[in-house]
Design an enzyme around this catalytic site. Structure first.
Site, PDB file in Angstrom:
ATOM      1  CG  PHE A   7     -38.328  30.688 -53.157  1.00 60.30           C
ATOM      2  CD1 PHE A   7     -38.099  29.387 -53.539  1.00 60.30           C
ATOM      3  CD2 PHE A   7     -38.275  31.003 -51.810  1.00 60.30           C
ATOM      4  CE1 PHE A   7     -37.832  28.400 -52.608  1.00 60.30           C
ATOM      5  CE2 PHE A   7     -38.008  30.031 -50.867  1.00 60.30           C
ATOM      6  CZ  PHE A   7     -37.786  28.728 -51.257  1.00 60.30           C
ATOM      7  CD  GLU A  28     -37.910  29.376 -62.392  1.00 62.10           C
ATOM      8  OE1 GLU A  28     -37.651  30.332 -61.647  1.00 62.10           O
ATOM      9  OE2 GLU A  28     -38.002  29.496 -63.630  1.00 62.10           O
TER      10      GLU A  28
END
Lengths: 742, 172
Positions: free
Chosen positions: A243, A692
């Site tokens: 992430f 995203e």
């Protein structure tokens, strides 16, 4: 291969394999516990021992003395390496603060020693015996206090943009909104702690690690250690989540390397969970101010987005205002971003940096403005759609279907059933719906791959691309299978090894599109090699069913490869299509929540995302990316916040009990719809990213749903019940609600 | 002073004899001493569930229990449930429903999933169980509640619940 013209028809368009819902090829390894992560490598030739880190107990200052004598005497200890021992090191290009070395303390839990022992338990116990004396200095830890002194960063970060005259247009607008919003510091909180196993062989260093970006890590590890990059072999075939937290070299790799050198043994180091949130990077908090002016017809005439964030000296903006340059129309507009110096741990990229916190604010503002205008928030967004870059109208979007996402989502979600705020009740639950736009730019990076065809007709792909759960193994295999006309069972994929061609790596939702384009380029080379070997004219060659065909000649690929096999290697490089055309991904998030009228507890009841992101390479893995991002957005809306101790300068809730990510009970069934589209401007794959996009706007959709349910507008994330309860209906209404429930 | 203890237990049916530092958790005994690395260390203090294994048929966080406390116990890990080419039905359902991404929480999720269905069938109540006088039903709400000790930062929860519901053989 230079990609500088829009893609035309190519073998990927057959969609026999690409675009198909194929299960992960690494699924059996992962579900049976056979996938080996960094800390888990073991064989008889790797007599490793254990390193345990020690972190600074102050946020800013200097170490005046370290006493490691007790630690060195402790049972099983082989070596203790301190930050004073190794001295100041050259910092990695991608690191803002030093990972290890020297007497300066730049943040709490900065690594200051590694203790190496025969066992984990011995290393951990001895690490507790290291004594440190500090000269503590005052630091700045409070963004709101530091705002006044925030500076304009250099132009490379594009801190200021303006078109027309915002102030005048805003003043003249019939309807205006001016509001401030806050987003907290957030932690990546990936499930696999940062971990590395380092083994020296003379001057050569082998490191098994957990990295999203093999080549960046390798370069920065070489810089930090002061060794030749070519002497470092880095491997990261499985990564337990990143992430953004594993984009840049971290201290585990540095400590393992120094520890291994000192102990003359392979050493493995995992960052203990309570160490991660202050030792590594985080998404910086923001304070944002948004002003929107519109005519009574709902057309935006003026829009301004300003954002303040903080970072260590030499750090970067959290670019929360950037998407506002592109998302909605409006002739007069400006953005401004300022950077305060804070001595908290290093702020850096976390999933959808910029857009994630930016849309948390902007998409509440759009909801508020729609209400002021008396418009449906979907209609307000549709009215203000733009097909061109609003700052440069001569520059079109390559493909933009935000309106399609909003309309389809509204239909599927039952948006027409949405009522006015506070109007819908089910027992003690106040029910509401919210919407937000999703927007994230389509980034691309150069990406290389090598493709080997062997005498069995098996194609093996080698690239240093990583699979952080995104599905890289699978979509790369699909790409090779499509290009070479073979089944998935004839493709092997090897990733995450610095011996392989340098790839885009995983980040910024550029990984899928860039890395498969690199594999496409390598496969084009391999196809040419096959055709050349057979004496075929490569222009009319067809690769199909494990054979290569030209006219009426047909040869099995295995035979074409011969005993020595054939190899194709290339990389995709990008022309200026991203400059001539704005390339972005779009979506719409729909959320239904219930807010308990008595407690203010918010529960998410339904979630839908509609995404327009070019060709979807694999609907299974892409959908998982989106639902995972929606889940992260749920945490961001309702519970995630790194609590700052503004006196001592650290994140207090630095473990998974204190930092609350969403759990099973927080997440309902989630729906995802992908618009059926391609974007020939983006790549030969005609794909863009979704990893995203799925996060962008979700939290605002939840915030807007909570407002629609309860009538309480919260502009300061996370939306915890204490922020709602003061605005909820009075007790008489509550007792009514509970009576009707009974 | 002797800081080590001999301990014997079975892991996935095989008898194991270890001489361990008393501080060694069951998790580290499995991972570091037996090289059964399918069981994951996500937090090492009972907050994430990645280390979930079965001890005598009950799921436990193996990071929160010392190995030397398990003399004579029957321990089952992800490696014992199934293997590539011969998956346990829950493992197969996780692959089918894409109930994971990075894979790091996955062994713990799967061990928990198997145990959760047994717990419901054994009528052990949870926070969301309504009537305690009747047999607890396998519902999505029960599954979500009971699985909430297993964090998944990739956010595969919706797919995991689909996988468990399928294995349970019930439409919730």
């Amino acid at each position: 291969m230079q990609f500088d013209k829009p893609a035309t028809t190519n073998p990927i368009d057959q969609l026999k394999v690409v675009g198909q819902p194929i299960h992960r090829i690494d699924g059996e390894l992962k579900t049976t516990g056979r996938a080996m992560y960094a800390y888990e490598w073991h064989d008889a030739n790797l007599p490793y021992v254990y390193g345990y880190p020690v972190g600074a107990a102050i946020a800013k200052g200097r170490i005046t003395a370290m006493d490691v004598s007790a630690a060195k005497r402790a049972p099983g200890v082989l070596a203790v390496v301190t930050t004073l021992d190794v001295g100041r090191r050259e910092k990695g290009k991608f690191n803002t603060v030093n990972l290890f070395g020297g007497d300066e303390i730049q943040h709490y839990h900065q690594a200051i020693a590694v203790v190496v022992a025969e066992t984990f338990e011995q290393a951990r116990a001895a690490a507790g015996l290291v004594k440190v004396e500090y000269a503590e200095e005052r630091g700045a830890f409070d963004l709101r206090e530091a705002m006044a002194g925030a500076a304009k960063p250099d132009d490379s970060q594009e801190p200021d943009t303006a078109v027309g005259n915002f102030e005048a247009a805003f003043k003249a607008a019939a309807v205006t909104l001016e509001q401030s919003y806050e987003t907290p510091d957030q932690s990546h909180a990936m499930m696999e702690p940062h971990a590395s196993l380092a083994a020296w062989n003379g001057e050569e260093l082998t490191v098994w690690t957990s990295s999203q970006m093999i080549d960046w890590w390798r370069s920065d590890l070489a810089t930090t250690l002061g060794v030749d990059k070519e002497k470092i072999h880095l491997m990261s075939p499985f990564i337990g989540g990143g992430f953004g937290g594993k984009l840049f070299l971290r201290s585990d790799a540095v400590l393992a390397a120094f520890g291994a050198k000192a102990a003359s043994r392979p050493v493995k180091v995992a960052l203990p969970r309570p160490f991660i949130m202050n030792n590594t990077t985080h998404r910086p908090a923001t304070i944002q101010r948004i002003r929107i002016g519109a005519g009574r017809d709902g057309r935006i005439t003026a829009i301004a987005h300003e954002s303040w964030s903080g970072d260590q000296p030499g750090g970067q903006l959290e670019t929360a205002a950037s998407q506002t340059r592109l998302l909605y129309a409006g002739a007069d507009r400006m953005t401004a971003m300022r950077l305060a110096t804070l001595h908290l741990p290093e702020g850096n990229a976390m999933r959808a940096p910029g857009e994630a916190p930016g849309l948390m604010a902007l998409e509440i503002a759009m909801d508020e403005m729609a209400e002021k205008l008396g418009m449906d928030p979907i209609e307000f967004r549709i009215v203000n759609d733009t097909q061109v870059d609003p700052e440069k109208p001569e520059r079109p979007f390559s493909h933009r279907d935000l309106v399609g996402c909003l309309k389809l989502g509204a239909d599927r979600f039952g948006w027409s059933g949405r009522e006015r705020p506070g109007a819908r009740r089910e027992g003690n639950w106040m029910i509401g719906m919210g919407v937000a736009a999703a927007f994230r730019n389509n980034l691309v990076l150069p990406s290389g791959a090598r493709v080997r065809l062997d005498s069995q007709g098996v194609v093996t792909v080698e690239t240093d691309m990583t699979d952080i759960g995104t599905g890289s193994y699978t979509i790369i295999a699909q790409t090779a299978a499509e290009m070479m006309g073979i089944g998935m069972n004839k493709v092997a994929v090897h990733l995450g090894d610095s011996r392989f061609p340098v790839s885009a790596g995983s980040g910024g939702q550029f990984g899928a599109n860039s890395s498969t384009s690199g594999v496409y380029a390598a496969c084009v080379k391999l196809r040419e090699a096959v055709a050349a070997k057979l004496g075929f004219n490569s222009a009319d060659v067809v690769f199909e069913n494990g054979e290569v065909r030209s006219g009426n000649r047909s040869v099995p690929l295995a035979e074409a490869a011969g005993a020595d096999g054939l190899v194709g290697e290339d990389k995709i490089e990008w022309g200026d299509l991203t400059k001539t055309h704005q390339q972005s991904t779009f979506g719409a998030h729909f959320v239904e929540v219930g807010v308990d009228i008595a407690t203010g507890e918010s529960r998410i009841r339904r979630m839908l995302a509609v995404c327009a992101a070019g060709r979807i390479l694999n609907p299974i893995t892409a959908r998982s990316q989106v639902i995972g991002a929606m889940t992260m957005g749920a945490g961001g809306a309702l519970s995630e916040e790194l609590a700052v101790d503004t006196r001592r300068g650290f994140f207090v809730n630095h473990d998974l009990a204190g930092y609350e990510v969403a759990v099973h009970a927080d997440i309902p069934h989630q729906d995802v719809i992908f618009m059926d589209e391609t974007d020939p401007m983006s790549s030969p794959m005609k794909a863009k990213g979704v990893g995203e996009l799925g996060l962008c706007g979700v939290s605002a959709a939840i915030a807007n749903a909570i407002y629609n349910a309860s009538g309480v507008r919260v502009r300061h994330y996370p939306i915890t019940l204490d922020k709602l309860i003061g605005g909820l209906p009075q007790l008489a209404d509550m007792s009514d609600a509970y009576r009707s429930r009974a | 002073m002797n800081h080590t203890t001999k301990v014997s237990f079975t892991v996935n049916g095989a008898s194991r004899d270890l001489d361990l530092d008393n501080r060694t958790t069951l998790l580290d005994a499995l991972r570091e001493h037996l090289h059964l690395t399918g069981t994951k260390k996500g937090c090492d203090h009972g907050q994430c569930g990645a280390c979930t294994v079965m001890v005598d048929g009950r799921r436990v966080n193996s990071c929160l229990t010392l190995a030397v406390m398990h003399e004579g116990d029957r321990i089952a890990t992800i490696e014992g449930l199934g293997e590539p080419g011969n998956l346990h039905p829950m493992q197969a359902a996780f692959v089918k429903h894409d109930g994971f991404q990075c894979g790091y929480c996955t062994p713990g999720q799967i061990c928990s999933s198997v145990a959760v269905l047994e717990e419901i069938r054994a009528n052990i109540p949870s926070h969301v169980t309504g009537d305690l006088t009747t047999q607890t039903q396998i519902t999505e709400a029960e599954i979500r509640e009971r699985m909430s000790g297993n964090l998944c930062r990739c956010g595969a929860y919706s797919n995991i619940v689909d996988a468990i519901v399928e294995v349970a053989g019930t439409k919730a």
